[in-house]
Design a protein around this motif. Structure first.
Motif, PDB file in Angstrom:
ATOM      1  N   GLY A 169       0.792  -1.220   0.000  1.00 41.54           N
ATOM      2  CA  GLY A 169       0.000   0.000   0.000  1.00 41.54           C
ATOM      3  C   GLY A 169       0.826   1.272   0.000  1.00 41.54           C
ATOM      4  O   GLY A 169       0.577   2.189  -0.793  1.00 41.54           O
ATOM      5  N   SER A 170       1.829   1.351   0.894  1.00 42.81           N
ATOM      6  CA  SER A 170       2.639   2.576   0.976  1.00 42.81           C
ATOM      7  C   SER A 170       3.343   2.841  -0.348  1.00 42.81           C
ATOM      8  O   SER A 170       3.384   3.973  -0.832  1.00 42.81           O
ATOM      9  CB  SER A 170       3.710   2.454   2.057  1.00 42.81           C
TER      10      SER A 170
ATOM     11  N   HIS B 252      -2.317   6.475   4.830  1.00 41.32           N
ATOM     12  CA  HIS B 252      -1.721   6.107   3.543  1.00 41.32           C
ATOM     13  C   HIS B 252      -0.503   5.218   3.661  1.00 41.32           C
ATOM     14  O   HIS B 252       0.064   4.813   2.648  1.00 41.32           O
ATOM     15  CB  HIS B 252      -1.349   7.368   2.764  1.00 41.32           C
TER      16      HIS B 252
HETATM   17  C1  LIG Z   1      -5.840   2.788   2.984  1.00 41.57           C
HETATM   18  C2  LIG Z   1      -4.442   2.266   3.184  1.00 41.57           C
HETATM   19  N1  LIG Z   1      -3.435   2.818   2.460  1.00 41.57           N
HETATM   20  C3  LIG Z   1      -2.156   2.382   2.619  1.00 41.57           C
HETATM   21  C4  LIG Z   1      -1.848   1.376   3.517  1.00 41.57           C
HETATM   22  C5  LIG Z   1      -0.410   0.944   3.691  1.00 41.57           C
HETATM   23  O1  LIG Z   1      -0.222  -0.295   3.166  1.00 41.57           O
HETATM   24  P1  LIG Z   1       1.101  -1.149   3.500  1.00 41.57           P
HETATM   25  O2  LIG Z   1       1.011  -1.506   4.934  1.00 41.57           O
HETATM   26  O3  LIG Z   1       0.972  -2.324   2.564  1.00 41.57           O
HETATM   27  O4  LIG Z   1       2.299  -0.299   3.171  1.00 41.57           O
HETATM   28  C6  LIG Z   1      -2.865   0.762   4.265  1.00 41.57           C
HETATM   29  C7  LIG Z   1      -2.560  -0.309   5.229  1.00 41.57           C
HETATM   30  O5  LIG Z   1      -3.325  -0.653   6.092  1.00 41.57           O
HETATM   31  C8  LIG Z   1      -4.196   1.223   4.093  1.00 41.57           C
HETATM   32  O6  LIG Z   1      -5.203   0.684   4.805  1.00 41.57           O
END
Ligand SMILES: Cc1ncc(COP(=O)(O)O)c(C=O)c1O
Length: 211
Positions: free
Chosen positions: A125-126, A153
């Motif tokens: 996600g990040s 995010h």
């Molecule tokens: C809406 C949203 N964006 C970004 C992320 C970040 O994702 P990651 O943990 O895979 O980097 C998350 C994680 O929970 C999320 O819920």
């Protein structure tokens, strides 16, 4: 595979693992939001199982678990086959699955939304947010971002900078590229509760003021 343990053994093992976690694992993660984090051993469908073999119906089903179910056999078998055949590849080379998955995603979006595009693969996600920020910069030359208040995010620097919640940023000092945070049009928590039109007008005005 769950090893059958007597309750006392399971208790002891849990205590030892939690002590090791406290000693060896980073405390920067969300697991320490909970005072007594739970340890799980395996999963299936919508259920998680702890070291005692106790079954928990998971009402959160985070990440892909909500779409696929835990330990989905089709996914596990495909992962196992891929791991045995071609587990990794430098990104300057191509492989069949990348191309075929991109085709499936693009065709689905075109069918659903009538939009053509290409897929930028990423690992989380990040990183997806980081890529989106870079894409905007590259294609528009603009750097100032708008982000919703209360949004999350991710934990990379770029993603933290556009996350409004202070607790995700407070330990890390100044961020050069902060977003303009605008309220999310959520009627339940709106100051204009019960008046959808006023809420909408207010949010559009905020958006225009910052945009
Ligand atoms: C809406 C949203 N964006 C970004 C992320 C970040 O994702 P990651 O943990 O895979 O980097 C998350 C994680 O929970 C999320 O819920």
């Amino acid at each position: 595979m769950l090893t059958k343990l007597k309750p006392t053994q399971a208790d002891e093992e849990e205590r030892e693992l939690l002590a090791k976690e406290d000693r060896y694992c980073s405390h920067g993660d969300t697991v320490h939001y909970a005072e007594h984090p739970k340890l799980f051993e395996r999963c299936e469908g919508s259920y998680l199982y702890d070291l005692h073999g106790r079954e928990y119906l998971d009402l959160q089903m985070w990440y892909s678990a909500v779409n696929l179910g835990y330990a989905n056999k089709v996914v596990s078998n495909a992962l196992r086959a891929q791991l045995e055949r071609l587990p990794q590849l430098a990104c300057q080379y191509l492989h069949r699955e990348k191309i075929e998955l991109a085709e499936m995603v693009c065709e689905s979006i075109e069918r659903g939304f009538g939009m053509k595009g290409r897929v930028q693969f990423n690992v989380g996600g990040s990183q997806a947010i980081e890529d989106a920020l870079k894409l905007v910069r590259k294609s528009t030359g603009r750097q100032r971002m708008l982000a919703f208040q209360g949004g999350y995010h991710g934990r990379t620097l770029g993603a933290s900078a556009i996350t409004s919640s202070y607790r995700y940023r407070e330990a890390f000092g100044e961020f050069a590229d902060r977003a303009e945070f605008i309220p999310y049009p959520y009627p339940f928590r709106s100051p204009y509760k019960g008046d959808a039109q006023r809420m909408e007008d207010h949010h559009i005005a905020e958006f225009e003021r910052n945009g």
